[in-house]
Every structure is written in C-alpha cells, then in structure tokens.
Design an enzyme around this catalytic site. Structure first.
Site, mmCIF file in Angstrom:
data_model
loop_
_atom_site.group_PDB
_atom_site.id
_atom_site.type_symbol
_atom_site.label_atom_id
_atom_site.label_comp_id
_atom_site.label_asym_id
_atom_site.label_seq_id
_atom_site.Cartn_x
_atom_site.Cartn_y
_atom_site.Cartn_z
ATOM 1 N N GLN A 121 0.835 -1.202 0.000
ATOM 2 C CA GLN A 121 0.000 0.000 0.000
ATOM 3 C C GLN A 121 0.863 1.243 0.000
ATOM 4 O O GLN A 121 1.603 1.498 0.953
ATOM 5 C CB GLN A 121 -0.927 0.015 1.211
ATOM 6 C CG GLN A 121 -1.914 1.171 1.195
ATOM 7 C CD GLN A 121 -2.823 1.165 2.409
ATOM 8 O OE1 GLN A 121 -2.395 1.490 3.503
ATOM 9 N NE2 GLN A 121 -4.084 0.801 2.209
ATOM 10 N N GLY A 122 0.783 2.026 -1.061
ATOM 11 C CA GLY A 122 1.533 3.273 -1.171
ATOM 12 C C GLY A 122 0.622 4.473 -1.021
ATOM 13 O O GLY A 122 0.324 5.161 -2.008
ATOM 14 N N SER A 156 3.285 -0.990 3.485
ATOM 15 C CA SER A 156 3.209 -2.354 4.027
ATOM 16 C C SER A 156 3.703 -3.384 3.018
ATOM 17 O O SER A 156 3.239 -3.426 1.882
ATOM 18 C CB SER A 156 1.761 -2.684 4.416
ATOM 19 O OG SER A 156 1.216 -1.691 5.245
ATOM 20 N N GLU A 239 -10.753 -1.437 4.570
ATOM 21 C CA GLU A 239 -9.700 -1.524 5.580
ATOM 22 C C GLU A 239 -10.259 -1.327 6.983
ATOM 23 O O GLU A 239 -9.861 -2.013 7.924
ATOM 24 C CB GLU A 239 -8.631 -0.478 5.291
ATOM 25 C CG GLU A 239 -7.422 -0.549 6.210
ATOM 26 C CD GLU A 239 -6.342 0.432 5.819
ATOM 27 O OE1 GLU A 239 -5.185 0.223 6.223
ATOM 28 O OE2 GLU A 239 -6.642 1.416 5.117
#
Length: 377
Positions: A121-122, A156, A239
């Site tokens: 995840q950016g 992550s 999320e």
C-alpha cells in the site's frame, strides 16, 4: 436488523471447520519473523491451499456474512494470518473488484486469490502526516503512461511485493481532495527504490518507497483520472470495516488466555484486574456484534462497508491497546521480556490508533458523516 445466521451459512461454517481441522496439523513450521522471503512463501502457500480447497474467493465473490464466518473460523482454529497477502486480499483486491474494469479484474484478482502475487500500500507520505489528501507524489501523463515522482512511507510489505496500490496527484492545481488518482504500480518498474523500516517491535514489515520517474501504464489506473479520492474511500472502507474482523476473534482468544495466566500466577486475586478483564470481554463482544451489523449493512448496500467502519476502527484500536496493557498487568515485570507471550503484541498495539487512519480522523468521519455535524474550520 437480523444478525443471526441462516442454515446455509451454518453449513458453510461446519464444512470450513472440518477442513481446517484436517489441514492445519499438516502445515510446515512458520519461518522466522525476520525472514521476509520465507514469510512471503509461507503466506502465499497458505493462500494457495485456500484456493485449491475453494475458499479463496470468500473475500470477494461470497456474501459479506460468509466472509465474516470465514474470518471467525480461521482465527479460532489458529490458521495462518493473511500476512504478506494482507493488502492484496483485504484492500487492493476488494477495491479492484468493486471499481476495476473487467480486464483489470481478470488480470489482478486471480493471481491474488491463487497466492501468486503480493501487493503493498503506497498511500502515506513523509510530509502529509495523517492528512492523506495532502499527498505530493506527482504523476504526469505522457502518452499511454503516467510518469511518477515522489516518495511513500509506511508502505506495508513493499520489500516482497509485486504490485503497489498507489495514490498520486495528477492535477496539482485542483482542490486538495481532487486531482488524485489511484494506480496499480509494478514494484519491479525502473525507478522504484525500497528501504525497509524497522518498527518498535523489531519487525520490518513497512518500508519507505522512493519513485524516480517511474512509468505506470494508464491502463493500470483504477477509476477515472482525478477520481482517486473517491476510489480511496472505497479502499479505506474495506480496511476499516471488515479487514480487522478476524483480529476481534483473536483478541477474545487472548483475553481468555490472560485470565488463565492470571489464575496461575496469582494476579487473579486482584479485583481491579478482574473488573478490567470483564469489561474488555464485554467490549470485544460488543465489537463483534458491531462487526456483524456492519457486514449486514454492507450486504444491503452492495458489499462495500460504509462509515460505520470508522466507529468500529475507533473503538477497536483503543480496546486492543487496553487489552495488551492488561496483559502487561497480568505479566507484571515479565512484560519487559520480549520473549514472553503478548510482549511484542503490546508494542505493536501502540500503532493501532494511527494505522488505517488515526483516531482523530475517525472522530471527524463519525461527526460529519454519521452525526451530520458541520466540518471544522
């Protein structure tokens, strides 16, 4: 709202429980926490087993209720956590399933489900803090590609990822929450540099990612150009709404283990500790019912969790921290021994009021989107 399970759902639970009982004893030993290539292989291997048994698609193609039963039963059985598959299975995958084109779903979803590709995840950036919309990573259109320059932090599983769900600014002149685009970036693209970050608990599941004129095909854009903030809200709803459901079950298991340990070492005689554990038991029971409510609400609205996920995220983050504070009370001075159960988990729990949106952000979402209060100035 009916929170009970149908006979068909209970049949799914029974079949899954039987399969877990047969498969889990045959699993290989888990690799060392510092062996990320080994952890990647282990996590992908578990996902492959789920796929071959017909359980991999529970994250997207099954109803939200079956997804909840799956998370509940795998956690109770002590099955491997999703680990390196976390972003792909619980964030990027559901987003692509909800917002992607038919070609994008066909390209990216099957490899995630088969345990062949890992996503990272950016989203967060060093200069943006908890204000995700303040991101400054630029993406300029150049023919059939975006040229991306900038950096991300707390990415992550970046060191073992094949793909990155990446937020970029495609229109720097637009208002802050506009001009953002959601891209799928290959991690082996020229110009991508990954620098792992070691956390307080000693692990390195996060990294800084530096992007130096990385070319990302326009075909990798999920949603319309400049519409990335809306797509991101879909990602964050998954999320915050359902990704932590299995962890509620895990916390309830830990709570029972703490009670057993307290009886062994004599700390059960402390009435304040017993009250604390009892209140936590009620808290996690309520969180589980809230999870069921959120899942039922998502089912009624097409499968995407709503703002109620922020209520869950807010309460769960603080309850988890208090759980491991209670663990320190049970352990006494031994809580400083990082080889003892729950010691490392206590350190990692400190991040939960920051990760996936700070508690302050969740308060604002609840105030504005649920209670209808005016935006702060």
């Amino acid at each position: 709202m009916d929170l009970s399970y149908t006979p068909e759902e209970e049949d799914f639970r029974a079949r899954l429980r039987d399969w877990l009982a047969r498969v889990l004893p045959a699993l290989p030993p888990k690799p060392s926490p510092d062996d990320w290539p080994g952890r990647r292989a282990y996590d992908l291997g578990w996902q492959r087993r789920l796929h071959d048994a017909g359980y991999a698609d529970v994250h997207w193609d099954a109803s939200p209720t079956l997804r909840l039963i799956f998370l509940e039963e795998t956690e109770r059985a002590g099955a491997p956590y999703v680990g390196a598959n976390f972003v792909g299975l619980l964030h990027a995958g559901p987003t692509i399933a909800a917002e992607g084109t038919a070609d994008q779903r066909a390209r990216w979803l099957p490899p995630i489900l088969r345990g062949e590709e890992v996503w990272c995840q950016g989203f967060s950036e060093p200069g943006a803090g908890s204000d995700l919309a303040a991101l400054r990573t630029r993406a300029q259109r150049d023919g059939d590609a975006y040229v991306v320059t900038g950096s991300k932090i707390w990415t992550s599983h970046a060191e073992v990822a094949d793909w990155c769900e990446l937020l970029v600014r495609t229109d720097p002149g637009a208002p802050k929450h506009r001009g953002i685009t959601w891209l799928a970036m290959p991690m082996d693209a020229p110009g991508v540099t990954v620098r792992p970050l070691r956390t307080l608990a000693g692990s390195a599941e996060f990294a800084e990612v530096f992007l130096d004129e990385v070319r990302v095909p326009v075909a990798n854009r999920v949603g319309d150009e400049h519409d990335g903030w809306r797509v991101t809200m879909v990602t964050l709803s998954f999320e915050r709404g359902t990704a932590f459901a299995g962890e509620v079950v895990a916390c309830r298991r830990v709570l029972g283990e703490l009670a057993v340990e307290a009886r062994k070492n004599g700390r059960w005689d402390d009435p304040a500790l017993r009250r604390r554990l009892g209140r936590l038991d009620a808290e996690f029971r309520a969180l589980w019912r809230l999870t069921q409510w959120n899942v039922s609400a998502a089912e009624a609205s097409g499968g995407v969790p709503g703002a109620g996920g922020s209520v869950f995220k807010l309460r769960y983050s603080h309850a988890r921290q208090e759980l491991y504070d209670a663990a320190a009370q049970v352990l006494g001075p031994d809580c400083l021994d990082l080889d003892r159960p729950w010691a490392l988990e206590r350190l990692s729990s400190l991040s939960y009021t920051i990760a996936a949106g700070t508690s302050q952000v969740q308060h604002s979402i609840i105030a504005e989107r649920i209670l209808g209060l005016p935006k702060g100035r």
